[in-house]
Design a protein around this motif. Structure first.
Motif, PDB file in Angstrom:
ATOM      1  N   ALA A 162       0.867  -1.182   0.000  1.00 57.51           N
ATOM      2  CA  ALA A 162       0.000   0.000   0.000  1.00 57.51           C
ATOM      3  C   ALA A 162       0.902   1.229   0.000  1.00 57.51           C
ATOM      4  O   ALA A 162       2.006   1.199   0.538  1.00 57.51           O
ATOM      5  CB  ALA A 162      -0.898   0.007   1.230  1.00 57.51           C
ATOM      6  N   PRO A 163       0.439   2.325  -0.590  1.00 49.70           N
ATOM      7  CA  PRO A 163       1.278   3.517  -0.670  1.00 49.70           C
ATOM      8  C   PRO A 163       1.577   4.153   0.687  1.00 49.70           C
ATOM      9  O   PRO A 163       2.597   4.803   0.852  1.00 49.70           O
ATOM     10  CB  PRO A 163       0.495   4.477  -1.566  1.00 49.70           C
ATOM     11  CG  PRO A 163      -0.888   3.933  -1.635  1.00 49.70           C
ATOM     12  CD  PRO A 163      -0.820   2.485  -1.303  1.00 49.70           C
ATOM     13  N   ASP A 164       0.688   3.950   1.677  1.00 46.40           N
ATOM     14  CA  ASP A 164       0.910   4.530   3.010  1.00 46.40           C
ATOM     15  C   ASP A 164       0.034   3.802   4.019  1.00 46.40           C
ATOM     16  O   ASP A 164      -0.778   2.941   3.667  1.00 46.40           O
ATOM     17  CB  ASP A 164       0.629   6.036   3.011  1.00 46.40           C
ATOM     18  CG  ASP A 164      -0.756   6.395   2.508  1.00 46.40           C
ATOM     19  OD1 ASP A 164      -1.735   5.676   2.842  1.00 46.40           O
ATOM     20  OD2 ASP A 164      -0.868   7.392   1.774  1.00 46.40           O
ATOM     21  N   LEU A 165       0.193   4.158   5.301  1.00 46.24           N
ATOM     22  CA  LEU A 165      -0.543   3.485   6.365  1.00 46.24           C
ATOM     23  C   LEU A 165      -2.049   3.667   6.218  1.00 46.24           C
ATOM     24  O   LEU A 165      -2.820   2.723   6.438  1.00 46.24           O
ATOM     25  CB  LEU A 165      -0.074   3.983   7.739  1.00 46.24           C
ATOM     26  CG  LEU A 165      -0.754   3.336   8.944  1.00 46.24           C
ATOM     27  CD1 LEU A 165      -0.582   1.826   8.944  1.00 46.24           C
ATOM     28  CD2 LEU A 165      -0.213   3.939  10.238  1.00 46.24           C
ATOM     29  N   ASP A 166      -2.504   4.844   5.836  1.00 49.65           N
ATOM     30  CA  ASP A 166      -3.939   5.055   5.671  1.00 49.65           C
ATOM     31  C   ASP A 166      -4.528   4.115   4.622  1.00 49.65           C
ATOM     32  O   ASP A 166      -5.605   3.543   4.813  1.00 49.65           O
ATOM     33  CB  ASP A 166      -4.244   6.514   5.298  1.00 49.65           C
ATOM     34  CG  ASP A 166      -4.027   7.461   6.461  1.00 49.65           C
ATOM     35  OD1 ASP A 166      -4.084   7.001   7.630  1.00 49.65           O
ATOM     36  OD2 ASP A 166      -3.798   8.654   6.210  1.00 49.65           O
ATOM     37  N   ALA A 167      -3.814   3.939   3.522  1.00 48.98           N
ATOM     38  CA  ALA A 167      -4.280   3.017   2.479  1.00 48.98           C
ATOM     39  C   ALA A 167      -4.251   1.581   2.991  1.00 48.98           C
ATOM     40  O   ALA A 167      -5.165   0.795   2.710  1.00 48.98           O
ATOM     41  CB  ALA A 167      -3.427   3.164   1.221  1.00 48.98           C
ATOM     42  N   ALA A 168      -3.220   1.229   3.755  1.00 51.06           N
ATOM     43  CA  ALA A 168      -3.136  -0.119   4.330  1.00 51.06           C
ATOM     44  C   ALA A 168      -4.296  -0.371   5.292  1.00 51.06           C
ATOM     45  O   ALA A 168      -4.887  -1.455   5.299  1.00 51.06           O
ATOM     46  CB  ALA A 168      -1.798  -0.314   5.041  1.00 51.06           C
ATOM     47  N   LEU A 169      -4.645   0.622   6.099  1.00 56.18           N
ATOM     48  CA  LEU A 169      -5.778   0.490   7.021  1.00 56.18           C
ATOM     49  C   LEU A 169      -7.082   0.317   6.255  1.00 56.18           C
ATOM     50  O   LEU A 169      -7.947  -0.472   6.656  1.00 56.18           O
ATOM     51  CB  LEU A 169      -5.854   1.694   7.955  1.00 56.18           C
ATOM     52  CG  LEU A 169      -4.720   1.807   8.976  1.00 56.18           C
ATOM     53  CD1 LEU A 169      -4.778   3.158   9.680  1.00 56.18           C
ATOM     54  CD2 LEU A 169      -4.768   0.664   9.973  1.00 56.18           C
ATOM     55  N   ALA A 170      -7.226   1.026   5.158  1.00 53.88           N
ATOM     56  CA  ALA A 170      -8.432   0.902   4.347  1.00 53.88           C
ATOM     57  C   ALA A 170      -8.541  -0.504   3.757  1.00 53.88           C
ATOM     58  O   ALA A 170      -9.620  -1.111   3.758  1.00 53.88           O
ATOM     59  CB  ALA A 170      -8.451   1.954   3.241  1.00 53.88           C
TER      60      ALA A 170
END
Length: 124
Positions: free
Chosen positions: A80-88
């Motif tokens: 994922a490009p960043d943690l927010d995307a990984a959380l999503a």
């Protein structure tokens, strides 16, 4: 792209040696969705808690290392490009609808390990 480990916590694993396709359908469907989105790097389903053995200095005990209501039932690694995307992405895991939870952690380092025999751990 950064990688994130998603640890799946549940009352137990649905992936027993006698599990049917119906028993693991929500997990399998979710894995198919992540593969189709090109997010999943690897995934492992663990067997139920009663198949675990825990080692401590001088002893081996039956069951998971920590005796808790929920255990790690499996894990997968996503890109994922960043943690927010990984959380999503992790937020789509069916265990969240089934009473469990997930933990997301950035992967620091690692990958397939080359065995002395020359085989990769992913070649099974």
């Amino acid at each position: 792209m950064p990688e994130y480990a998603v640890l799946i916590y549940a009352g137990d694993s649905a992936h027993s040696p006698t599990a049917t396709a119906a028993d693991t359908a929500s997990c399998d469907d979710h894995a198919d969705e992540l593969r189709a989105a090109d997010s999943m790097v690897l995934a492992y389903a663990l067997t139920p808690r009663d198949m675990a053995r825990s080692l401590r200095p001088g002893s081996v005990t039956e069951g998971p290392f920590v005796d808790a209501g929920e255990i790690v039932a499996g894990f997968y690694v996503i890109e994922a490009p960043d943690l927010d995307a990984a959380l999503a992405i992790a937020g789509t895991n069916p265990v969240l609808r089934e009473g469990g939870g997930v933990e997301v952690r950035p992967v620091h380092s690692g990958g397939p390990v080359q065995r002395a025999s020359g085989a990769s751990t992913r070649e099974r």
